[in-house]
Design a protein around this motif. Sequence first.
Motif, PDB file in Angstrom:
ATOM      1  N   SER A  25       0.872  -1.176   0.000  1.00 58.03           N
ATOM      2  CA  SER A  25       0.000   0.000   0.000  1.00 58.03           C
ATOM      3  C   SER A  25       0.907   1.222   0.000  1.00 58.03           C
ATOM      4  N   GLY A  26       0.452   2.250  -0.680  1.00 58.25           N
ATOM      5  CA  GLY A  26       1.276   3.445  -0.815  1.00 58.25           C
ATOM      6  C   GLY A  26       2.302   3.361  -1.930  1.00 58.25           C
ATOM      7  N   ILE A  27       2.430   2.188  -2.528  1.00 61.84           N
ATOM      8  CA  ILE A  27       3.296   2.001  -3.695  1.00 61.84           C
ATOM      9  C   ILE A  27       2.588   1.055  -4.661  1.00 61.84           C
ATOM     10  N   ILE A  28       3.010   1.120  -5.900  1.00 62.45           N
ATOM     11  CA  ILE A  28       2.559   0.152  -6.899  1.00 62.45           C
ATOM     12  C   ILE A  28       3.679  -0.878  -7.030  1.00 62.45           C
ATOM     13  N   THR A  29       3.467  -2.052  -6.483  1.00 64.26           N
ATOM     14  CA  THR A  29       4.561  -3.026  -6.381  1.00 64.26           C
ATOM     15  C   THR A  29       5.094  -3.435  -7.752  1.00 64.26           C
ATOM     16  N   SER A  30       4.280  -3.349  -8.790  1.00 63.34           N
ATOM     17  CA  SER A  30       4.757  -3.752 -10.111  1.00 63.34           C
ATOM     18  C   SER A  30       5.872  -2.847 -10.619  1.00 63.34           C
ATOM     19  N   GLY A  31       5.999  -1.665 -10.041  1.00 69.20           N
ATOM     20  CA  GLY A  31       7.052  -0.745 -10.447  1.00 69.20           C
ATOM     21  C   GLY A  31       8.321  -0.861  -9.637  1.00 69.20           C
ATOM     22  N   TYR A  32       8.347  -1.820  -8.746  1.00 75.63           N
ATOM     23  CA  TYR A  32       9.480  -2.013  -7.850  1.00 75.63           C
ATOM     24  C   TYR A  32      10.110  -3.381  -8.072  1.00 75.63           C
ATOM     25  N   ASN A  33      11.407  -3.448  -7.796  1.00 75.75           N
ATOM     26  CA  ASN A  33      12.060  -4.737  -7.640  1.00 75.75           C
ATOM     27  C   ASN A  33      11.664  -5.264  -6.254  1.00 75.75           C
ATOM     28  N   MET A  34      11.145  -6.474  -6.225  1.00 76.29           N
ATOM     29  CA  MET A  34      10.648  -7.037  -4.979  1.00 76.29           C
ATOM     30  C   MET A  34      11.493  -8.243  -4.585  1.00 76.29           C
ATOM     31  N   THR A  90      12.641 -22.997   8.481  1.00 76.53           N
ATOM     32  CA  THR A  90      11.994 -22.271   9.567  1.00 76.53           C
ATOM     33  C   THR A  90      12.671 -20.922   9.770  1.00 76.53           C
ATOM     34  N   ALA A  91      11.866 -19.856   9.699  1.00 74.98           N
ATOM     35  CA  ALA A  91      12.400 -18.501   9.802  1.00 74.98           C
ATOM     36  C   ALA A  91      11.247 -17.512   9.759  1.00 74.98           C
ATOM     37  N   ILE A  92      11.573 -16.266  10.023  1.00 74.47           N
ATOM     38  CA  ILE A  92      10.651 -15.174   9.724  1.00 74.47           C
ATOM     39  C   ILE A  92      10.976 -14.727   8.307  1.00 74.47           C
ATOM     40  N   TYR A  93       9.950 -14.650   7.486  1.00 77.47           N
ATOM     41  CA  TYR A  93      10.111 -14.271   6.084  1.00 77.47           C
ATOM     42  C   TYR A  93       9.649 -12.829   5.890  1.00 77.47           C
ATOM     43  N   TYR A  94      10.513 -12.061   5.257  1.00 74.43           N
ATOM     44  CA  TYR A  94      10.255 -10.644   5.020  1.00 74.43           C
ATOM     45  C   TYR A  94      10.237 -10.362   3.521  1.00 74.43           C
ATOM     46  N   CYS A  95       9.399  -9.433   3.114  1.00 72.50           N
ATOM     47  CA  CYS A  95       9.483  -8.962   1.734  1.00 72.50           C
ATOM     48  C   CYS A  95      10.023  -7.530   1.742  1.00 72.50           C
ATOM     49  N   ASN A  96      10.636  -7.170   0.625  1.00 75.73           N
ATOM     50  CA  ASN A  96      11.038  -5.779   0.486  1.00 75.73           C
ATOM     51  C   ASN A  96      10.766  -5.285  -0.910  1.00 75.73           C
ATOM     52  N   ALA A  97      10.746  -3.969  -1.024  1.00 76.41           N
ATOM     53  CA  ALA A  97      10.514  -3.296  -2.299  1.00 76.41           C
ATOM     54  C   ALA A  97      11.617  -2.275  -2.486  1.00 76.41           C
ATOM     55  N   GLY A 100      15.403   2.599  -6.932  1.00 74.12           N
ATOM     56  CA  GLY A 100      16.382   3.655  -6.712  1.00 74.12           C
ATOM     57  C   GLY A 100      16.901   3.598  -5.287  1.00 74.12           C
ATOM     58  N   ASN A 101      16.835   4.726  -4.606  1.00 69.52           N
ATOM     59  CA  ASN A 101      17.296   4.788  -3.218  1.00 69.52           C
ATOM     60  C   ASN A 101      16.200   4.433  -2.208  1.00 69.52           C
ATOM     61  N   ALA A 102      15.018   4.144  -2.701  1.00 68.83           N
ATOM     62  CA  ALA A 102      13.907   3.821  -1.807  1.00 68.83           C
ATOM     63  C   ALA A 102      13.877   2.321  -1.528  1.00 68.83           C
ATOM     64  N   ILE A 103      13.899   1.968  -0.268  1.00 66.63           N
ATOM     65  CA  ILE A 103      13.816   0.568   0.157  1.00 66.63           C
ATOM     66  C   ILE A 103      12.772   0.478   1.265  1.00 66.63           C
ATOM     67  N   TYR A 104      11.843  -0.440   1.097  1.00 66.31           N
ATOM     68  CA  TYR A 104      10.797  -0.632   2.095  1.00 66.31           C
ATOM     69  C   TYR A 104      10.775  -2.105   2.518  1.00 66.31           C
ATOM     70  N   TRP A 105      10.475  -2.322   3.792  1.00 66.04           N
ATOM     71  CA  TRP A 105      10.409  -3.672   4.358  1.00 66.04           C
ATOM     72  C   TRP A 105       9.065  -3.911   5.010  1.00 66.04           C
ATOM     73  N   GLY A 106       8.631  -5.137   4.957  1.00 67.93           N
ATOM     74  CA  GLY A 106       7.469  -5.547   5.721  1.00 67.93           C
ATOM     75  C   GLY A 106       7.882  -5.981   7.119  1.00 67.93           C
TER      76      GLY A 106
END
Length: 115
Positions: A25-34, A90-97, A100-106
């Motif tokens: 939310s707040g981003i269009i994930t298709s425009g990001y490297n995930m 077994t682990a905690i799984y995180y996604c990121n987006a 450029g210089n913008a990096i976001y984590w769940g």
Amino acid sequence: QVQLVESGGGLVQPGGSLRLSCAGSGIITSGYNMGWYRQAPGKQREWVVSITSGGVTTYADSMKGRFAIGRDNAKNEVYLQMTSLKPEDTAIYYCNAVRGNAIYWGQGTQVTVSS
């Protein structure tokens, strides 16, 4: 405000499957490297798989053939299909987006593989 929310984790027996989702939310994930990362207890976070905005996928060697990443652009989501799960997954799984210089984590979702 950008948010990534992972879901789909849980307890699964060895050899089982899970599908994780990462909703943006707040981003269009298709425009990001995930990407998907994971962190096991007592270990550093490790990279699992990535998908570029153009759809190119790259996997860590230990996940090849077992894990698959994909996009559901209609839902603004990225998913991680995991099969043939092992206790060492077994682990905690995180996604990121990344763009450029913008990096976001769940916030992560717990996956436990145990009999």
